[in-house]
Scaffold this motif. Structure first.
Motif, PDB file in Angstrom:
ATOM      1  N   TRP A 197      -2.280  10.439  -6.783  1.00  0.00           N
ATOM      2  CA  TRP A 197      -2.503  11.574  -5.877  1.00  0.00           C
ATOM      3  C   TRP A 197      -1.668  12.785  -6.284  1.00  0.00           C
ATOM      4  O   TRP A 197      -2.043  13.923  -6.056  1.00  0.00           O
ATOM      5  CB  TRP A 197      -2.266  11.196  -4.415  1.00  0.00           C
TER       6      TRP A 197
ATOM      7  N   ASN B 271      -7.070  -3.759  -9.776  1.00  0.00           N
ATOM      8  CA  ASN B 271      -6.547  -2.535  -9.164  1.00  0.00           C
ATOM      9  C   ASN B 271      -6.424  -1.375 -10.158  1.00  0.00           C
ATOM     10  O   ASN B 271      -6.474  -0.216  -9.751  1.00  0.00           O
ATOM     11  CB  ASN B 271      -5.174  -2.850  -8.542  1.00  0.00           C
TER      12      ASN B 271
ATOM     13  N   THR C  33       0.590   8.479  -4.243  1.00  0.00           N
ATOM     14  CA  THR C  33       1.028   7.717  -5.414  1.00  0.00           C
ATOM     15  C   THR C  33       0.978   8.672  -6.614  1.00  0.00           C
ATOM     16  O   THR C  33       0.487   9.803  -6.481  1.00  0.00           O
ATOM     17  CB  THR C  33       0.056   6.549  -5.685  1.00  0.00           C
TER      18      THR C  33
ATOM     19  N   ASP D 183      -4.287  -3.772 -21.287  1.00  0.00           N
ATOM     20  CA  ASP D 183      -5.156  -2.587 -21.285  1.00  0.00           C
ATOM     21  C   ASP D 183      -6.541  -3.077 -20.894  1.00  0.00           C
ATOM     22  O   ASP D 183      -7.216  -3.750 -21.686  1.00  0.00           O
ATOM     23  CB  ASP D 183      -5.163  -1.932 -22.668  1.00  0.00           C
TER      24      ASP D 183
ATOM     25  N   TYR E 295     -15.233  10.120 -11.127  1.00  0.00           N
ATOM     26  CA  TYR E 295     -14.399   9.181 -10.361  1.00  0.00           C
ATOM     27  C   TYR E 295     -15.189   8.657  -9.161  1.00  0.00           C
ATOM     28  O   TYR E 295     -15.230   7.438  -8.917  1.00  0.00           O
ATOM     29  CB  TYR E 295     -13.117   9.889  -9.896  1.00  0.00           C
TER      30      TYR E 295
ATOM     31  N   LEU F 170      -3.379   7.929  -0.273  1.00  0.00           N
ATOM     32  CA  LEU F 170      -2.015   7.405  -0.491  1.00  0.00           C
ATOM     33  C   LEU F 170      -1.290   8.269  -1.507  1.00  0.00           C
ATOM     34  O   LEU F 170      -1.842   8.569  -2.579  1.00  0.00           O
ATOM     35  CB  LEU F 170      -2.066   5.971  -1.041  1.00  0.00           C
TER      36      LEU F 170
ATOM     37  N   ARG G  37       2.916  -0.018 -10.490  1.00  0.00           N
ATOM     38  CA  ARG G  37       3.377   1.059  -9.593  1.00  0.00           C
ATOM     39  C   ARG G  37       2.311   1.289  -8.510  1.00  0.00           C
ATOM     40  O   ARG G  37       1.235   0.672  -8.528  1.00  0.00           O
ATOM     41  CB  ARG G  37       3.627   2.347 -10.374  1.00  0.00           C
TER      42      ARG G  37
ATOM     43  N   ASP H 103       0.018  -4.613 -16.622  1.00  0.00           N
ATOM     44  CA  ASP H 103      -0.109  -3.144 -16.610  1.00  0.00           C
ATOM     45  C   ASP H 103      -0.015  -2.618 -18.037  1.00  0.00           C
ATOM     46  O   ASP H 103       0.651  -3.207 -18.892  1.00  0.00           O
ATOM     47  CB  ASP H 103       0.991  -2.528 -15.754  1.00  0.00           C
TER      48      ASP H 103
ATOM     49  N   LYS I 107     -16.329   4.693  -8.500  1.00  0.00           N
ATOM     50  CA  LYS I 107     -15.907   3.893  -7.350  1.00  0.00           C
ATOM     51  C   LYS I 107     -17.115   3.414  -6.539  1.00  0.00           C
ATOM     52  O   LYS I 107     -17.089   2.318  -5.964  1.00  0.00           O
ATOM     53  CB  LYS I 107     -14.920   4.688  -6.491  1.00  0.00           C
TER      54      LYS I 107
ATOM     55  N   ILE J 125      -0.268   1.538  -5.661  1.00  0.00           N
ATOM     56  CA  ILE J 125      -0.973   0.544  -4.841  1.00  0.00           C
ATOM     57  C   ILE J 125      -0.825  -0.855  -5.440  1.00  0.00           C
ATOM     58  O   ILE J 125      -0.647  -1.843  -4.718  1.00  0.00           O
ATOM     59  CB  ILE J 125      -2.463   0.946  -4.705  1.00  0.00           C
TER      60      ILE J 125
HETATM   61  N1  LIG Z   1      -3.868   6.833  -4.344  1.00  0.00           N
HETATM   62  C1  LIG Z   1      -4.969   6.905  -3.621  1.00  0.00           C
HETATM   63  O1  LIG Z   1      -5.037   7.714  -2.645  1.00  0.00           O
HETATM   64  C2  LIG Z   1      -6.148   5.997  -3.917  1.00  0.00           C
HETATM   65  C3  LIG Z   1      -7.217   6.049  -3.021  1.00  0.00           C
HETATM   66  C4  LIG Z   1      -8.312   5.236  -3.248  1.00  0.00           C
HETATM   67  C5  LIG Z   1      -8.337   4.370  -4.326  1.00  0.00           C
HETATM   68  N2  LIG Z   1      -7.290   4.336  -5.185  1.00  0.00           N
HETATM   69  C6  LIG Z   1      -7.371   3.376  -6.303  1.00  0.00           C
HETATM   70  O2  LIG Z   1      -6.291   2.472  -6.229  1.00  0.00           O
HETATM   71  C7  LIG Z   1      -5.944   2.004  -7.534  1.00  0.00           C
HETATM   72  C8  LIG Z   1      -4.463   2.263  -7.788  1.00  0.00           C
HETATM   73  O3  LIG Z   1      -4.233   3.641  -7.656  1.00  0.00           O
HETATM   74  P1  LIG Z   1      -2.787   4.310  -7.522  1.00  0.00           P
HETATM   75  O4  LIG Z   1      -2.933   5.427  -6.578  1.00  0.00           O
HETATM   76  O5  LIG Z   1      -1.761   3.280  -7.307  1.00  0.00           O
HETATM   77  O6  LIG Z   1      -2.692   4.935  -8.996  1.00  0.00           O
HETATM   78  P2  LIG Z   1      -1.504   4.994 -10.066  1.00  0.00           P
HETATM   79  O7  LIG Z   1      -1.954   5.922 -11.117  1.00  0.00           O
HETATM   80  O8  LIG Z   1      -0.224   5.242  -9.376  1.00  0.00           O
HETATM   81  O9  LIG Z   1      -1.472   3.492 -10.611  1.00  0.00           O
HETATM   82  C9  LIG Z   1      -2.452   2.990 -11.470  1.00  0.00           C
HETATM   83  C10 LIG Z   1      -1.857   1.859 -12.278  1.00  0.00           C
HETATM   84  O10 LIG Z   1      -2.862   1.397 -13.193  1.00  0.00           O
HETATM   85  C11 LIG Z   1      -2.260   1.302 -14.498  1.00  0.00           C
HETATM   86  N3  LIG Z   1      -3.288   1.484 -15.514  1.00  0.00           N
HETATM   87  C12 LIG Z   1      -3.910   2.638 -15.870  1.00  0.00           C
HETATM   88  N4  LIG Z   1      -4.739   2.415 -16.896  1.00  0.00           N
HETATM   89  C13 LIG Z   1      -4.659   1.100 -17.199  1.00  0.00           C
HETATM   90  C14 LIG Z   1      -5.284   0.276 -18.171  1.00  0.00           C
HETATM   91  N5  LIG Z   1      -6.145   0.768 -19.067  1.00  0.00           N
HETATM   92  N6  LIG Z   1      -4.986  -1.042 -18.198  1.00  0.00           N
HETATM   93  C15 LIG Z   1      -4.088  -1.550 -17.299  1.00  0.00           C
HETATM   94  N7  LIG Z   1      -3.443  -0.815 -16.385  1.00  0.00           N
HETATM   95  C16 LIG Z   1      -3.736   0.502 -16.325  1.00  0.00           C
HETATM   96  C17 LIG Z   1      -1.210   2.408 -14.508  1.00  0.00           C
HETATM   97  O11 LIG Z   1      -0.247   2.211 -15.524  1.00  0.00           O
HETATM   98  C18 LIG Z   1      -0.662   2.287 -13.105  1.00  0.00           C
HETATM   99  O12 LIG Z   1       0.372   1.335 -13.015  1.00  0.00           O
HETATM  100  C19 LIG Z   1      -6.873   2.750  -8.492  1.00  0.00           C
HETATM  101  O13 LIG Z   1      -7.988   1.936  -8.804  1.00  0.00           O
HETATM  102  C20 LIG Z   1      -7.297   3.961  -7.685  1.00  0.00           C
HETATM  103  O14 LIG Z   1      -8.518   4.488  -8.132  1.00  0.00           O
HETATM  104  C21 LIG Z   1      -6.188   5.140  -5.013  1.00  0.00           C
END
Ligand SMILES: NC(=O)c1ccc[n+]([C@@H]2O[C@H](COP(=O)([O-])OP(=O)(O)OC[C@H]3O[C@@H](n4cnc5c(N)ncnc54)[C@H](O)[C@@H]3O)[C@@H](O)[C@H]2O)c1
Length: 265
Positions: A195, A89, A192, A62, A157, A190, A15, A36, A161, A17
């Motif tokens: 957020w 990711n 998502t 995982d 967090y 973003l 899901r 995932d 990062k 990003i």
């Molecule tokens: N959304 C933002 O604004 C933003 C900004 C900067 C960085 N990020 C980074 O981008 C990446 C994706 O974020 P997102 O916003 O899509 O988040 P999200 O929570 O929508 O998606 C994260 C995904 O990772 C999976 N996941 C979680 N734990 C896991 C594990 N132990 N093993 C395998 N999969 C696992 C979840 O099931 C999910 O599909 C993350 O690393 C996040 O820190 C997000």
């Protein structure tokens, strides 16, 4: 951005990003292993990839478990024969209940570091052995603008990062002799599921007009970002596809902001 015929593993690809990255890589010609912890979501994205005409496999992963990481790597290799591209990711913002805590607790610290940092190292270690043998690989780590500068919102967090940015440099140096490039992307803001959790924690501005969290998020982004618009999973996916392609063959150890100009460095 030619990644035609390459095979990519995208962790957390089910899901947000990760989905955007999976689809962007597929549009540019790659076959995708969507890995995932929520395998149902991974299956949905794999279906979307197949609709684009590429091969795809959904696997449960995982990143916090070595056994799970090794099983995913072995299955990916047995089904596709090679892994050319790895996108680390998967990430979390906090443990269960984080939204309701003013200060992150021990559980938040442990989970965030286990997944955001140890997870990136663990999956890379598992996949890099295979890439080294083939003397070919492109690794993209998803960091964050939160890793560029600390804030009072979520120290674990932010620190995790910042760690990903630093780890990317170490991995790039360790793997350069094997023709493996390692770079990071720092996404900005973003909308998502991640957020949505941040918004639920009440970090938004006061809300006398009763606006939705989504509306407040858009206002927050428009006011605070030079380009005045939110970023999308496609934006991150397009850069991931570039970094995974031969156009980026002499780029390694870099962390690139995709944040509408929020950070300029
Ligand atoms: N959304 C933002 O604004 C933003 C900004 C900067 C960085 N990020 C980074 O981008 C990446 C994706 O974020 P997102 O916003 O899509 O988040 P999200 O929570 O929508 O998606 C994260 C995904 O990772 C999976 N996941 C979680 N734990 C896991 C594990 N132990 N093993 C395998 N999969 C696992 C979840 O099931 C999910 O599909 C993350 O690393 C996040 O820190 C997000």
């Amino acid at each position: 951005m030619d990644v035609i015929g390459k095979t990519a593993v995208v962790t957390g690809g089910g899901r947000g990003i990760g989905r955007g990255i999976s689809l962007a890589l597929a549009r540019n010609g790659a076959d995708i292993i969507v890995a995932d912890i929520i395998v149902g979501n991974a299956e949905g994205v794999a279906e979307e990839v197949r609709a684009l005409g590429r091969r795809s496999l959904a696997l449960r992963l995982d990143v916090a478990s070595r056994q799970s990481v090794e099983a995913m790597t072995a299955q990916a290799l047995s089904e596709f024969g090679a892994i050319d591209i790895l996108v680390n990711n998967a990430g979390v913002i906090g443990a269960q209940g984080w939204e309701r805590r003013e200060t992150p607790n021990e559980e938040d610290w442990n989970l965030i570091f286990e997944i955001n940092i140890r997870g990136v190292a663990r999956v890379t270690d598992a996949v890099a052995g295979h890439m080294k043998e083939r003397r070919y690989g492109k690794i993209v780590n998803i960091a964050s603008i939160a890793g560029r500068r600390g804030s009072n919102r979520n120290p674990p967090y932010n620190a995790s990062k910042a760690g990903v940015i630093n780890l990317t440099q170490s991995q790039a140096q360790m793997l350069a002799p094997y023709n493996i490039n390692v770079n990071a992307i720092c996404p900005g803001l973003l909308w998502t599921p991640m957020w949505e959790r941040i918004a639920a924690r009440g970090t938004m501005t006061p809300n006398p007009e009763g606006k939705t969290r989504r509306e407040l998020f858009v206002e927050y982004v428009e006011e605070g970002t030079p380009l005045g618009r939110e970023q999308t999973p496609d934006d991150i996916g397009n850069l991931a596809a570039f970094l995974a392609s031969e156009y980026a063959r002499n780029i390694t150890g870099q962390s690139i902001n995709v944040d509408g100009g929020l950070n300029m460095n």
